[in-house]
Structures are given as structure tokens and as C-alpha cells.
Design a protein around this motif. Structure first.
Motif, short mmCIF file in Angstrom:
data_model
loop_
_atom_site.label_atom_id
_atom_site.label_comp_id
_atom_site.label_asym_id
_atom_site.label_seq_id
_atom_site.Cartn_x
_atom_site.Cartn_y
_atom_site.Cartn_z
N ASN A 65 0.78 -1.23 0.00
CA ASN A 65 0.00 0.00 0.00
C ASN A 65 0.81 1.29 0.00
N VAL A 66 2.13 1.21 0.03
CA VAL A 66 2.93 2.44 0.04
C VAL A 66 2.78 3.18 -1.29
N THR A 67 2.73 4.50 -1.21
CA THR A 67 2.64 5.35 -2.40
C THR A 67 3.54 6.56 -2.19
N GLY A 68 3.67 7.36 -3.20
CA GLY A 68 4.40 8.62 -3.08
C GLY A 68 5.78 8.58 -3.70
N PRO A 69 6.54 9.66 -3.50
CA PRO A 69 7.84 9.79 -4.17
C PRO A 69 8.86 8.74 -3.73
N ASN A 70 8.70 8.17 -2.56
CA ASN A 70 9.63 7.13 -2.08
C ASN A 70 9.06 5.73 -2.29
N PHE A 71 8.08 5.60 -3.18
CA PHE A 71 7.42 4.32 -3.39
C PHE A 71 8.43 3.19 -3.62
N TYR A 72 9.28 3.33 -4.62
CA TYR A 72 10.15 2.21 -4.98
C TYR A 72 11.08 1.84 -3.83
N THR A 73 11.71 2.83 -3.23
CA THR A 73 12.63 2.58 -2.11
C THR A 73 11.93 1.86 -0.97
N LEU A 74 10.75 2.36 -0.59
CA LEU A 74 10.04 1.76 0.55
C LEU A 74 9.41 0.42 0.18
N HIS A 75 8.92 0.30 -1.04
CA HIS A 75 8.35 -0.97 -1.49
C HIS A 75 9.39 -2.09 -1.35
N VAL A 76 10.59 -1.82 -1.81
CA VAL A 76 11.68 -2.79 -1.73
C VAL A 76 12.10 -3.01 -0.28
N LYS A 77 12.20 -1.94 0.50
CA LYS A 77 12.64 -2.05 1.89
C LYS A 77 11.64 -2.85 2.73
N PHE A 78 10.34 -2.59 2.55
CA PHE A 78 9.35 -3.34 3.30
C PHE A 78 9.40 -4.83 2.95
N GLU A 79 9.69 -5.15 1.70
CA GLU A 79 9.84 -6.56 1.34
C GLU A 79 11.06 -7.17 2.03
N GLU A 80 12.15 -6.44 2.05
CA GLU A 80 13.35 -6.91 2.76
C GLU A 80 13.03 -7.16 4.23
N LEU A 81 12.28 -6.24 4.82
CA LEU A 81 11.96 -6.36 6.24
C LEU A 81 11.01 -7.52 6.52
N TYR A 82 9.98 -7.73 5.67
CA TYR A 82 9.10 -8.86 5.96
C TYR A 82 9.82 -10.18 5.71
N ASP A 83 10.79 -10.20 4.80
CA ASP A 83 11.59 -11.42 4.64
C ASP A 83 12.41 -11.69 5.90
N ALA A 84 13.00 -10.66 6.48
CA ALA A 84 13.79 -10.82 7.71
C ALA A 84 12.89 -11.26 8.87
N VAL A 85 11.73 -10.65 8.97
CA VAL A 85 10.79 -11.00 10.04
C VAL A 85 10.28 -12.43 9.87
N THR A 86 10.10 -12.87 8.62
CA THR A 86 9.68 -14.25 8.37
C THR A 86 10.64 -15.24 9.01
N LEU A 87 11.93 -15.00 8.85
CA LEU A 87 12.93 -15.90 9.43
C LEU A 87 12.88 -15.89 10.95
N MET A 88 12.70 -14.70 11.53
CA MET A 88 12.60 -14.59 12.99
C MET A 88 11.34 -15.29 13.50
N PHE A 89 10.25 -15.09 12.80
CA PHE A 89 8.95 -15.69 13.13
C PHE A 89 9.07 -17.21 13.18
N ASP A 90 9.64 -17.78 12.13
CA ASP A 90 9.78 -19.23 12.05
C ASP A 90 10.75 -19.76 13.10
#
Length: 156
Positions: free
Chosen positions: A40-65
């Protein structure tokens, strides 16, 4: 003999199991929140944040498991429904109305809160003579601190 030792250990690590389950819940909610922000991120930092949030949920996935598997290994049963996770979690779910700045601020706050909770869980594990669990949780705190620091620099 091994069963007696396992049962004895399970009886002595009740606080650690309780704390780990809270962390499973918080990590599960955080995982979904980061996905929501990624989508759902939008705006001028869309691409940077879109990629960063994916990196973060990947990291959290490993911690979760890893947290859930450690809980099982020490005789616990991880919460595994969203309703259950929301009832135990320190992290609040996304509203789907956040703007990009609010998303980043929210993740910084969530990482700070989660790191504090993980430290408490590590202390419980130490008190119950479970250095392996304490070590796992301390490593997660280190990861969250690094991600939080980077997001704080992004905010300026």
C-alpha cells in the motif's frame, strides 16, 4: 530417562515458553503489517520503501519461524491463528490508511517495542537456564536495532 529430562525441562521453562509465544504473536502481526505497507505504500519514495518493506518482511519471516520452532523444541505450542496472535501481540496491525511517513515511523516504533520485548524474553530464558533461547533472541534484537537505525536515517 530422556523423556523425564524433557518433561522436567518443560516444567521449569514456563515463563520462557510464555514469552516466546508472545514473540511469535508479535512477529506474525508485524509480518502482516509489513506486507500491508509493502502493498500500500505510495508517493515519491514508493520504490525505495516498497523494496525495503519486502526486505523487512523477509527478515521477520525468518525470525517468526525460528521463534516458533524454538518454542516447539522446548515443549511449547506456538499461537497459529491471526485472532490468537492479535490477542497476544504487542504490535498493532496496520490500518491500511497509513501514508509513507507514518509507515516508516510505525515500523521504527514497532522494532523498538519488539526489541524491548525480545530482551525481556531473553532475560526469562537466562533465568530459566536456557542460554540457547536467550542467544537466539539476542541475535534478533541486534537485527532489529540495525534495521531501526537505517529507517531512522531514512526519516532524516
Amino acid at each position: 530417562m530422556a523423556t523425564q529430562a524433557t518433561n522436567s525441562k518443560a516444567q521449569t521453562n514456563e515463563k520462557t515458553r510464555e514469552e516466546l509465544n508472545k514473540q511469535v504473536a508479535s512477529l506474525g502481526v508485524l509480518y502482516m503489517k509489513l506486507h500491508s505497507f509493502h502493498w500500500n505504500v505510495t508517493g515519491p519514495n514508493f520504490y525505495t520503501l516498497h523494496v525495503k518493506f519486502e526486505e523487512l518482511y523477509d527478515a521477520v519471516t525468518l525470525m517468526f519461524d525460528e521463534t516458533a520452532e524454538r518454542l516447539i523444541a522446548i515443549g511449547g505450542k506456538p499461537v497459529s491463528t491471526m485472532k490468537g496472535m492479535l490477542s497476544l501481540s504487542s504490535i498493532k496491525e496496520a490500518t491500511e490508511k497509513e501514508d509513507a511517513d507514518t509507515m516508516v515511523r510505525s515500523v521504527v516504533e514497532d522494532f523498538t517495542l519488539l526489541a524491548s520485548d525480545l530482551k525481556k524474553a531473553a532475560e526469562a530464558a537466562d533465568k530459566e537456564d536456557d542460554p540457547a533461547t536467550a542467544d537466539i533472541l539476542t541475535g534478533m534484537v541486534e537485527q532489529l536495532d540495525k534495521h531501526r537505525w537505517m529507517l531512522e536515517k531514512f526519516q532524516g
